[in-house]
Design a protein around this motif. Structure first.
Motif, mmCIF file in Angstrom:
data_model
loop_
_atom_site.group_PDB
_atom_site.id
_atom_site.type_symbol
_atom_site.label_atom_id
_atom_site.label_comp_id
_atom_site.label_asym_id
_atom_site.label_seq_id
_atom_site.Cartn_x
_atom_site.Cartn_y
_atom_site.Cartn_z
ATOM 1 N N VAL A 340 0.850 -1.192 0.000
ATOM 2 C CA VAL A 340 0.000 0.000 0.000
ATOM 3 C C VAL A 340 0.886 1.243 0.000
ATOM 4 C CG1 VAL A 340 -1.855 1.227 1.185
ATOM 5 C CG2 VAL A 340 -1.759 -1.264 1.279
ATOM 6 N N GLU A 341 0.509 2.207 -0.822
ATOM 7 C CA GLU A 341 1.200 3.496 -0.868
ATOM 8 C C GLU A 341 0.147 4.597 -0.801
ATOM 9 O OE1 GLU A 341 4.520 5.920 -3.534
ATOM 10 O OE2 GLU A 341 3.768 3.958 -4.172
ATOM 11 N N ASN A 410 3.953 4.167 3.229
ATOM 12 C CA ASN A 410 4.115 2.987 2.378
ATOM 13 C C ASN A 410 4.130 1.725 3.238
ATOM 14 O OD1 ASN A 410 4.555 1.333 0.208
ATOM 15 N ND2 ASN A 410 6.714 1.823 -0.014
ATOM 16 N N ASN A 512 -1.957 -3.640 -9.945
ATOM 17 C CA ASN A 512 -1.960 -2.397 -9.186
ATOM 18 C C ASN A 512 -3.221 -1.603 -9.478
ATOM 19 O OD1 ASN A 512 -1.107 0.793 -9.366
ATOM 20 N ND2 ASN A 512 -0.282 -0.226 -7.568
ATOM 21 N N GLN A 513 -3.736 -0.965 -8.432
ATOM 22 C CA GLN A 513 -4.911 -0.111 -8.576
ATOM 23 C C GLN A 513 -4.665 1.174 -7.797
ATOM 24 O OE1 GLN A 513 -7.826 -0.512 -10.429
ATOM 25 N NE2 GLN A 513 -8.043 1.625 -9.859
ATOM 26 N N VAL A 514 -4.937 2.309 -8.439
ATOM 27 C CA VAL A 514 -4.755 3.620 -7.830
ATOM 28 C C VAL A 514 -6.125 4.233 -7.607
ATOM 29 C CG1 VAL A 514 -3.774 5.923 -8.085
ATOM 30 C CG2 VAL A 514 -2.513 3.925 -8.909
ATOM 31 N N ALA A 516 -7.806 7.694 -6.498
ATOM 32 C CA ALA A 516 -7.528 9.114 -6.320
ATOM 33 C C ALA A 516 -8.843 9.877 -6.404
ATOM 34 C CB ALA A 516 -6.540 9.602 -7.379
ATOM 35 N N VAL A 556 -4.073 10.201 -2.554
ATOM 36 C CA VAL A 556 -3.893 9.174 -3.580
ATOM 37 C C VAL A 556 -3.551 7.870 -2.870
ATOM 38 C CG1 VAL A 556 -2.599 8.445 -5.606
ATOM 39 C CG2 VAL A 556 -3.118 10.873 -5.263
ATOM 40 N N SER A 558 -2.603 3.837 -3.562
ATOM 41 C CA SER A 558 -2.179 2.806 -4.500
ATOM 42 C C SER A 558 -2.052 1.493 -3.729
ATOM 43 C CB SER A 558 -0.838 3.171 -5.142
ATOM 44 O OG SER A 558 -0.339 2.078 -5.903
ATOM 45 N N THR A 560 -1.483 -2.876 -4.165
ATOM 46 C CA THR A 560 -1.074 -3.992 -5.017
ATOM 47 C C THR A 560 -1.037 -5.260 -4.176
ATOM 48 O OG1 THR A 560 0.314 -2.487 -6.310
ATOM 49 C CG2 THR A 560 0.669 -4.856 -6.602
#
Length: 681
Positions: A340-341, A410, A512-514, A516, A556, A558, A560
Motif C-alpha cells: 500500500v502506498e 508505504n 496495481n490499482q490507484v 484518487a 492518492v 495505490s 497492489t
C-alpha cells in the motif's frame, strides 16, 4: 595477662583472610581478562572455561557472570543458526557437529536438542522413503503406502513423500485389500449359481481361492441365493454375496474371514474399533470434529483445544475416510501481502499585495480651554495652524507565501484470508470532558480524557479466490485538526476535518490499482480598497490591499496484492472418493479390466442333483478365470460334448483347498477309477 597474650591471633587471622581475598580477586580478574581475549579470538570454549574460573574465584561478581552468560548464549545461538543453514543446504552431518558443539556449551539448550531430534527424524524418514521407493518399484503399492503414511504422520509437509504417495494413489485408484488377502482376492473367477445354498457358494469360492470362511451361529447357511459373475474376481464375488444376503465380514487373519449377519448387535460384537489421533497444523480442532460427526456420524470424538488435536474412535473403514477428510481440511490458510502506498499532497498559496489607505481621518482643534469645551469664538478663530489631523497613515503590503507538503506512507501488510487489518498513521488528540455532579456544597466536578485518532486510518479485508484473484474491501479515512474551541467551563473541543472512502476491489495477483480523487480545493479572496479607485483593473492595487489564498489537498491510494500462499486444488482422487453406503463404510471392490475369457473346460458331475462344471487343477502358470456353473435339476444346460458319461479328471478335486467351517470334501476316486455322471436330461 592471658588476654594480652591472645590478642595478636585475631589480627593475624584477619590479615590472612584479607590476603586470601586479595589473591583470589587477582586470580579472578586475570581469568576474566584471559576469557575476554579468548572469546575475542573466537576460542569460545576456552574463553568460557576462563570465565568459569573467574566466577569460581569470585562467586558474587555480577560482571563475571554476565560476561559468561553473554558469551555462552551468543555462541549457542550462532551455532544453532549455523546448523539450520547447513541443514537447509543438505549437509546433515556438518549440522549435527554444530548442534553437538552447542550442547557442549549449554547442555540444557532446548533449541539444539530439538535440532538433533529433527536430524534423527530426517534420517529415519529418509530410510522409510527409500523403502517406500523400493516397494513402489516392485509394484507393492500397499507396502509403499504404509511407509509413506508413516512419514507424513510425523511430517505432513514432507514433499517427496507426498508426491510419491500421490503417484501410488494414482496407480491403485482405490485402497487395496488387506495385505494378507491381496493375492487371493485378485484371483479371477467366473461363477454362476441359481437358487443354490449359501454354504455351497462359499465352498466353491473357498476351493478356488484357498480362503477359509467361518460362519456365525446366526448365519443361515442353507439360505438360497443366486449369483452370476463373468470376468470377475474372488473379492467381488465375496463382496456381492455379503451385500445381497445382508451379511458382513470380519478379517481374522491373512487367510480366514468371519461371516456374520449385518445387524447392529453383531456389528457391535464383531467389528473391530480403531483409535487415531489427528494432530492438526492449520485447521481448528472444533471444525474438524464437527466435520467427522456430520459426515461419518462418529460419536466417539474428543477435541483438545489446547493441543489442537482430535481423537477419533471408529471402525477401520471410518478411520480411513476420516484421514482423507482431515487431509482435505487441514491445509494452510491463504495469505496475501498488500503493498500500500498513500500519498497526501498539500498546496497552499497566499498573496497580500497593495497599499492600505486609512479608512477614516479625524480633525481636532489644537487649542483647548480650561472648561474642557470649545467656545464659539474659538471655532471662529480656527485655521490651518490650529487644526490637527489624526489616523492619517498608509501601509504598503507585498507578501506572497507558497507551501507544498507531501505526506507519504508505504506500509506492507500481510493478511490472512478473510481477516481484517488496520493501519493508523497520525496522532491521538486528547478530548477532555467535564462532568459536574450536583451536591449540597456546590457540586463536584470531574474530568475524563478520551483520545481521537487524527491522521490516516486504513482498514483492509482481503478475500482470496482459487483463480489467484483477491477481493479487497478498503476503507480509507484521512482526518486533520482544523481548530479548537474553548467552552464556557474551560474545556477544549476540537473541530476535525475528515475525508473517507470505502470500496470493494477485485484484483489479480500483482495487479496495481490507484484510487484518487479525494481532493479538497479552497480559494479565498478578501481586500480593503478605496471606493471606485480600488476597483480599477491594474492601478486598483495602488488604492487597496488584496488578500488571496488557495489551499489544495489531494489523497492518492495505490494498492497492489501479492499472493504469499493460496489453496491448492486437490486431485480428483483426493476430492472425490467412495464412502460406502448409509449403513456401512465397506469399500466396493475394484472392477477388473473387461476381457473376453474362454470357458475353462472341466468335468460335469453331480452336486445335490445339480450339474457342476468344476475348475481344472491350478497350474504353475498365471491362472485364467475358473468357471463354476450350478443350475437347478429342471434347467437344461447345453453341453458341447454329446450326452453320455464323462470321466472326471482325477487331478481336479484333490488340489482344491478345503474351507474351514464347511463339511469335508468327499475323497477323490483312486487313479484310474472313473466317476460316471448321469447324462443330461
Amino acid at each position: 595477662m592471658p588476654s594480652d597474650f591472645c590478642r595478636p591471633y585475631p589480627v593475624r587471622l584477619a590479615l590472612a583472610a584479607a590476603l586470601t581475598l586479595a589473591l583470589s580477586g587477582c586470580a579472578g580478574q586475570m581469568a576474566y581478562n584471559d576469557g575476554q581475549k579468548l572469546v575475542a579470538a573466537d576460542q569460545v570454549e576456552a574463553g568460557l572455561l576462563k570465565y568459569r574460573e573467574a566466577i569460581a574465584a569470585e562467586p558474587g561478581n555480577a560482571q563475571y557472570k554476565a560476561a559468561y552468560l553473554q558469551a555462552r548464549d551468543g555462541s549457542t545461538n550462532r551455532l544453532n543458526e549455523q546448523a539450520e543453514r547447513e541443514l537447509a543446504e543438505g549437509r546433515p552431518q556438518v549440522a549435527m557437529l554444530s548442534l553437538r558443539r552447542a550442547l557442549a556449551l549449554e547442555p540444557a539448550n532446548e533449541r539444539a536438542r530439538a535440532g538433533l531430534r529433527l536430524l534423527e527424524a530426517d534420517a529415519r524418514q529418509a530410510g522409510l522413503l527409500g523403502e517406500a521407493q523400493a516397494a513402489f518399484a516392485r509394484k507393492e503399492y500397499e507396502t509403499a503406502r504404509q511407509k509413506l503414511n508413516a512419514i507424513l504422520a510425523e511430517r505432513p509437509a514432507h514433499e517427496p513423500a507426498r508426491l510419491l504417495l500421490a503417484e501410488v494413489t494414482d496407480r491403485t485408484l482405490a485402497a487395496a485389500p488387506d495385505a494378507g488377502l491381496a493375492a487371493a482376492y485378485k484371483l479371477p473367477i467366473n461363477i454362476e449359481f441359481r437358487d443354490a445354498s449359501l454354504k455351497q457358494v462359499f465352498e466353491v469360492i473357498s476351493r478356488r481361492s484357498g480362503l477359509n470362511f467361518l460362519f456365525d451361529k446366526d448365519v443361515k447357511t442353507d439360505q438360497r441365493t443366486s449369483i452370476f459373475l463373468k470376468n470377475s474376481t474372488v473379492e467381488q464375488a465375496v463382496y456381492y454375496l455379503l451385500v445381497s444376503n445382508q451379511l458382513e465380514q470380519q478379517i481374522m487373519d491373512g487367510n480366514t474371514i468371519l461371516v456374520f449377519p449385518n445387524v447392529a448387535a453383531k456389528l457391535k460384537e464383531y467389528q473391530e474399533m480403531t483409535v487415531k489421533t489427528f494432530f492438526l497444523a492449520n485447521a481448528d480442532a472444533k471444525n474438524v470434529a464437527n466435520t467427522l460427526k456430520t459426515i461419518l456420524k462418529s460419536r466417539d470424538v474428543v477435541v483438545d483445544e489446547k493441543l489442537n488435536l482430535v481423537i477419533l474412535r471408529d471402525s477401520p473403514e471410518a478411520i480411513k475416510l476420516a484421514t482423507r477428510l482431515v487431509a482435505l481440511q487441514d491445509v494452510a490458510e491463504p495469505e496475501v501481502m498488500l503493498d500500500v502506498e498513500i500519498l497526501e499532497i498539500k498546496r497552499s498559496r497566499l498573496l497580500d499585495l497593495g497599499i492600505g489607505w486609512p479608512g477614516s481621518v479625524g480633525f481636532s482643534p489644537l487649542t483647548s480651554t480650561t472648561g474642557g469645551g470649545i467656545t464659539i469664538d474659538t471655532l471662529r478663530n480656527l485655521n490651518g495652524g490650529t487644526i490637527g489631523v489624526t489616523a492619517l497613515s498608509a501601509t504598503i503590503t507585498a507578501n506572497k507565501t507558497d507551501g507544498d507538503s507531501n505526506t507519504l506512507a508505504n506500509p506492507r501488510i500481510r493478511v490472512r484470508n478473510r481477516e481484517k487489518a488496520k493501519v493508523v498513521i497520525g496522532d491521538k488528540v486528547p478530548v477532555i470532558t467535564t462532568i459536574i455532579t450536583p451536591g449540597t456544597s456546590g457540586g463536584f466536578a470531574s474530568e475524563s480524557v478520551s483520545y481521537v485518532d487524527v491522521g490516516l486510518t486504513l482498514n483492509v479485508e482481503p478475500t482470496i479466490y482459487l483463480n489467484n484473484e483477491v477481493a479487497i474491501r478498503v476503507a480509507l479515512e484521512v482526518s486533520n485538526l482544523v481548530d479548537s474551541v474553548v467552552t464556557k467551563s474551560g474545556s477544549v473541543a476540537y473541530r476535525i476535518g475528515t475525508r473517507s472512502a470505502t470500496t470493494m476491489l477485485q484484483l489479480k495477483d500483482g495487479e496495481n490499482q490507484v484510487l484518487a480523487g479525494l481532493i479538497s480545493n479552497e480559494d479565498r479572496s478578501s481586500g480593503s480598497k478605496v471606493p471606485l479607485l480600488g476597483s480599477l483593473p491594474i492601478v486598483g492595487r495602488l488604492f487597496g490591499v488584496g488578500h488571496d489564498s488557495t489551499d489544495k489537498n489531494e489523497i492518492v491510494l495505490s494498492i497492489t496484492p501479492h499472493l504469499v500462499r493460496n489453496i491448492q486444488r486437490p486431485g480428483l482422487n483426493a476430492a472425490e472418493f467412495n464412502a460406502g453406503t448409509e449403513g456401512s463404510f465397506r469399500r466396493r471392490p475394484e472392477t477388473p479390466v473387461t476381457a473376453t475369457v474362454p470357458t475353462v473346460p472341466g468335468a460335469v458331475g453331480t452336486a445335490g442333483g445339480a450339474s457342476v462344471v468344476a475348475p481344472p487343477a491350478r497350474p504353475a502358470a498365471p491362472l485364467a478365470p475358473a468357471t463354476v456353473t450350478v443350475t437347478t435339476p429342471h434347467t437344461i444346460r447345453p453341453v458341447a460334448e454329446p450326452p453320455g458319461p464323462v470321466v472326471l479328471p482325477s487331478a481336479t478335486l484333490p488340489n482344491l483347498a478345503p474351507a474351514v467351517g464347511l463339511p469335508p470334501t468327499p475323497a477323490a476316486p483312486a487313479p484310474g477309477a472313473p466317476v460316471v455322471a448321469p447324462p443330461v436330461r
